[in-house]
Design a protein around this motif. Sequence first.
Motif, PDB file in Angstrom:
ATOM      1  N   ARG A 137      -3.834  46.406  38.143  1.00 12.31           N
ATOM      2  CA  ARG A 137      -3.216  47.335  39.087  1.00 12.31           C
ATOM      3  C   ARG A 137      -4.050  48.613  39.225  1.00 12.31           C
ATOM      4  O   ARG A 137      -4.785  48.981  38.311  1.00 12.31           O
ATOM      5  N   ALA A 144       4.195  47.302  41.221  1.00 18.73           N
ATOM      6  CA  ALA A 144       2.910  47.386  41.930  1.00 18.73           C
ATOM      7  C   ALA A 144       3.144  47.718  43.397  1.00 18.73           C
ATOM      8  O   ALA A 144       4.156  47.331  43.984  1.00 18.73           O
ATOM      9  N   ASP A 148      -2.161  48.051  45.389  1.00 16.11           N
ATOM     10  CA  ASP A 148      -2.584  47.264  44.224  1.00 16.11           C
ATOM     11  C   ASP A 148      -2.969  45.846  44.636  1.00 16.11           C
ATOM     12  O   ASP A 148      -3.826  45.216  44.026  1.00 16.11           O
TER      13      ASP A 148
END
Length: 336
Positions: A137, A144, A148
């Motif tokens: 990430r 996320a 990401d």
Amino acid sequence: MQLIGESLRGHLLGVGGNKPADAGIAAVLQELARAACVISRDVNRAGLVGILGRTDQHNVHGETVQKLDVYANELLVDGLRKSAVVCGIASEESENIISPSAAGEKSDYIVYFDPLDGSSNIDVNVSIGTIFAIYRRRSTKGAATLEDFLQTGRDQVAAGYFLYGTSTMLVFTAVDSVNGFTLDSSAGEFRLSHPNIRTPERGRIYSCNESNSGTWDTPTQEYVAALKSTSSRAYTSRYVGSFVADFHRNLLKGGIFLYPADVREPGKPASGKLRLMYECNPMALLQEHAGGLAVDVEHDILDIVPVGIHHRVPLVIGSRIDVGEYLARRREHRAA
Ligand code: FDP
């Protein structure tokens, strides 16, 4: 020196002297392998347990969803959420990013997968597979974000596939080597069977759906025509229509796989069919780490900046010399 027969777990820990995988990546790979064992078992008895065939749903790409697609997707998503090994999931079967479990938000990794690639082959007992890509990430906490997910293929920290074929295999790359594991179904364990896979520098196989050739661009048409001319080296055509199976064969034997841009609907511009994030990028990383090459038409697949999680691209992938010759034909065409 790697140990043939070594378990996936042992390999990830570096027991055989190989570089151990990062613990977070190893956890995701082991969870994927656990789900793949179940998918493999159920693919083998799908007719008996009533999960063969189509649903009445369509996925985000307008394709009919096969029952096994849905089943494999749920199995992977549930397993990854429950084991809390990822902070976000993207699947071919879901239009949007799938949020992690609360505990998963602490993980540093996200995963993409195509739960059952080659699904039009499910009903006819042809090899199918699960393709995956793992990224670290960029955000620092919580679930996320889209950012990401929209990283290039070069940012993948691990990638690979499970092939449900005459035997079930896992082929993945996490550091730089590509290793193949075969499922020992009696022990429910993947064991190292193909250490340090290198693809031949050039091959004799070309793989593409030639029924689309009338709508390919001229250099691609000319390249494939040249492979078939009597003056060219003796190439042979092999196309299963299940990307994992076609890729796996060519990785081991050498050759070139093409899914060029074609005209899907009359009047619309030509476009690629395969998906960048969970089909092309993982295979491109494997191919590169095995000594091969993957491009769309001009660029390395791994350098393409994604515009969305379901971004489609043309794909030409395979042995370095074969893909190089394809690119050379394009250059000649441009110069003429
Ligand atoms: P499928 O439609 O059966 O799911 O991207 C999916 C894919 O299969 C690949 O596995 C395969 O290489 C390709 O599409 C086959 O497409 P064509 O039938 O157009 O050749």
